[in-house]
Design a protein around this motif. Structure first.
Motif, PDB file in Angstrom:
ATOM      1  N   GLU A   1      -0.113  -8.690  -1.768  1.00  0.00           N
ATOM      2  CA  GLU A   1      -0.017  -7.416  -2.487  1.00  0.00           C
ATOM      3  C   GLU A   1       0.273  -7.634  -3.965  1.00  0.00           C
ATOM      4  OE1 GLU A   1       1.566  -8.015   0.462  1.00  0.00           O
ATOM      5  OE2 GLU A   1       0.148  -6.836   1.652  1.00  0.00           O
ATOM      6  N   LYS A   2       1.165  -8.573  -4.264  1.00  0.00           N
ATOM      7  CA  LYS A   2       1.520  -8.871  -5.660  1.00  0.00           C
ATOM      8  C   LYS A   2       0.297  -9.398  -6.416  1.00  0.00           C
ATOM      9  CE  LYS A   2       4.106 -10.046  -9.241  1.00  0.00           C
ATOM     10  NZ  LYS A   2       4.206  -9.125 -10.321  1.00  0.00           N
TER      11      LYS A   2
ATOM     12  N   ASP B   1      -2.162  -6.670  -6.987  1.00  0.00           N
ATOM     13  CA  ASP B   1      -1.591  -5.792  -8.009  1.00  0.00           C
ATOM     14  C   ASP B   1      -1.850  -6.349  -9.410  1.00  0.00           C
ATOM     15  OD1 ASP B   1      -0.067  -3.429  -8.630  1.00  0.00           O
ATOM     16  OD2 ASP B   1       1.566  -4.773  -9.218  1.00  0.00           O
ATOM     17  N   LEU B   2      -1.728  -7.664  -9.585  1.00  0.00           N
ATOM     18  CA  LEU B   2      -2.017  -8.280 -10.880  1.00  0.00           C
ATOM     19  C   LEU B   2      -3.481  -8.051 -11.275  1.00  0.00           C
ATOM     20  CD1 LEU B   2      -0.134 -11.709 -10.623  1.00  0.00           C
ATOM     21  CD2 LEU B   2       0.425  -9.784 -12.126  1.00  0.00           C
TER      22      LEU B   2
ATOM     23  N   SER C   1      -5.461  -5.612 -10.218  1.00  0.00           N
ATOM     24  CA  SER C   1      -5.761  -4.193 -10.438  1.00  0.00           C
ATOM     25  C   SER C   1      -5.082  -3.624 -11.678  1.00  0.00           C
ATOM     26  CB  SER C   1      -5.390  -3.366  -9.197  1.00  0.00           C
ATOM     27  OG  SER C   1      -4.008  -3.400  -8.984  1.00  0.00           O
ATOM     28  N   ASN C   2      -4.040  -4.280 -12.176  1.00  0.00           N
ATOM     29  CA  ASN C   2      -3.350  -3.795 -13.379  1.00  0.00           C
ATOM     30  C   ASN C   2      -3.712  -4.599 -14.622  1.00  0.00           C
ATOM     31  OD1 ASN C   2      -1.887  -1.641 -12.214  1.00  0.00           O
ATOM     32  ND2 ASN C   2      -0.520  -3.131 -11.273  1.00  0.00           N
ATOM     33  N   LEU C   3      -4.891  -5.114 -14.647  1.00  0.00           N
ATOM     34  CA  LEU C   3      -5.390  -5.896 -15.766  1.00  0.00           C
ATOM     35  C   LEU C   3      -5.454  -5.024 -17.018  1.00  0.00           C
ATOM     36  CD1 LEU C   3      -6.659  -8.721 -16.190  1.00  0.00           C
ATOM     37  CD2 LEU C   3      -8.852  -7.693 -15.674  1.00  0.00           C
ATOM     38  N   HIS C   4      -4.932  -5.524 -18.133  1.00  0.00           N
ATOM     39  CA  HIS C   4      -4.993  -4.772 -19.394  1.00  0.00           C
ATOM     40  C   HIS C   4      -6.364  -4.992 -20.024  1.00  0.00           C
ATOM     41  CE1 HIS C   4      -0.628  -5.387 -18.854  1.00  0.00           C
ATOM     42  NE2 HIS C   4      -0.620  -4.121 -19.204  1.00  0.00           N
TER      43      HIS C   4
ATOM     44  N   ASP D   1      -1.543 -11.322 -18.856  1.00  0.00           N
ATOM     45  CA  ASP D   1      -1.691 -10.608 -17.588  1.00  0.00           C
ATOM     46  C   ASP D   1      -1.205 -11.436 -16.398  1.00  0.00           C
ATOM     47  OD1 ASP D   1      -3.191  -7.996 -18.202  1.00  0.00           O
ATOM     48  OD2 ASP D   1      -4.395  -9.486 -19.278  1.00  0.00           O
TER      49      ASP D   1
ATOM     50  N   ALA E   1     -13.654  -1.624 -10.218  1.00  0.00           N
ATOM     51  CA  ALA E   1     -12.885  -1.017 -11.309  1.00  0.00           C
ATOM     52  C   ALA E   1     -13.593  -1.094 -12.657  1.00  0.00           C
ATOM     53  CB  ALA E   1     -11.516  -1.693 -11.413  1.00  0.00           C
ATOM     54  N   HIS E   2     -14.467  -2.085 -12.857  1.00  0.00           N
ATOM     55  CA  HIS E   2     -14.980  -2.321 -14.202  1.00  0.00           C
ATOM     56  C   HIS E   2     -16.491  -2.280 -14.373  1.00  0.00           C
ATOM     57  CE1 HIS E   2     -10.931  -3.353 -15.427  1.00  0.00           C
ATOM     58  NE2 HIS E   2     -10.847  -4.103 -14.349  1.00  0.00           N
TER      59      HIS E   2
END
Length: 189
Positions: free
Chosen positions: A4-5, A8-9, A11-14, A80, A138-139
């Motif tokens: 999950e961690k 999460d990294l 999916s939370n990419l800047h 990130d 996502a991208h």
């Protein structure tokens, strides 16, 4: 690190965005790195070995630009927590904080996933596929997913449908053609 961690990294990419345009630099470099893991290539890769591939990916899947910068994600991804650079403490940076391309080339600077991330992805191919699919969803538009997978070396997996596909009515096409008298509904040809 848990599954999950790690997801999460990813999916939370800047990702840089401006006026509805999103820079695909980081997602493309991560997809390229995921392809390297899937193909059992070394964890850290010299910048010079991925520079050309990244530039091609940016040209093909990024917004139109006169100049592409494969060094941007290489130097910015460590923030990130998904990328490490060998000897980054001694490297010079521009006023905007980016690494100098000349140093990346001359010093043979290497980058890649942190050891823990690499090992987790390597040992769990399903997790690698899930991370790759998350980045693609996502991208990038769905229509590019297969092309990007091929270009980055990420293997395809077959998705089993949980619900059966509806059967198409073979007579539907004939009814529509007859209804419109075998003419185009737009131009009447």
């Amino acid at each position: 690190m848990t599954r999950e961690k790690l997801l999460d990294l990813f999916s939370n990419l800047h990702v840089w965005k401006q006026r509805g345009v999103r820079a695909p630099h980081k997602p493309l470099l991560l997809l390229l790195a995921l392809g390297r893991v899937a193909n059992q290539e070394e964890r850290l890769v010299p910048y010079t070995r991925i520079e050309g591939r990244m530039e091609k990916l940016l040209r093909r899947f990024g917004p139109l630009r006169q100049k592409h910068h494969p060094e941007f994600p290489f130097g910015r991804l460590p923030s990130d927590s998904l990328w490490v650079i060998s000897g980054s403490e001694t490297l010079s940076r521009t006023s905007s904080g980016d690494l100098l391309v000349s140093e990346l080339r001359e010093l043979g600077v290497k980058g890649g996933f942190p050891e823990l991330v690499h090992e987790l992805l390597f040992r769990h191919p399903a997790l690698l596929q899930e991370a790759a699919q998350g980045l693609l969803d996502a991208h990038f538009p769905d229509t590019w997913h297969d092309e990007i997978r091929i270009a980055t070396g990420i293997p395809f997996t077959w998705v089993v449908r949980e619900t059966p596909q509806r059967r198409r009515d073979p007579a539907f096409r004939r009814r529509v053609l007859r209804e419109y008298q075998y003419r185009c509904a737009v131009c009447n040809y």
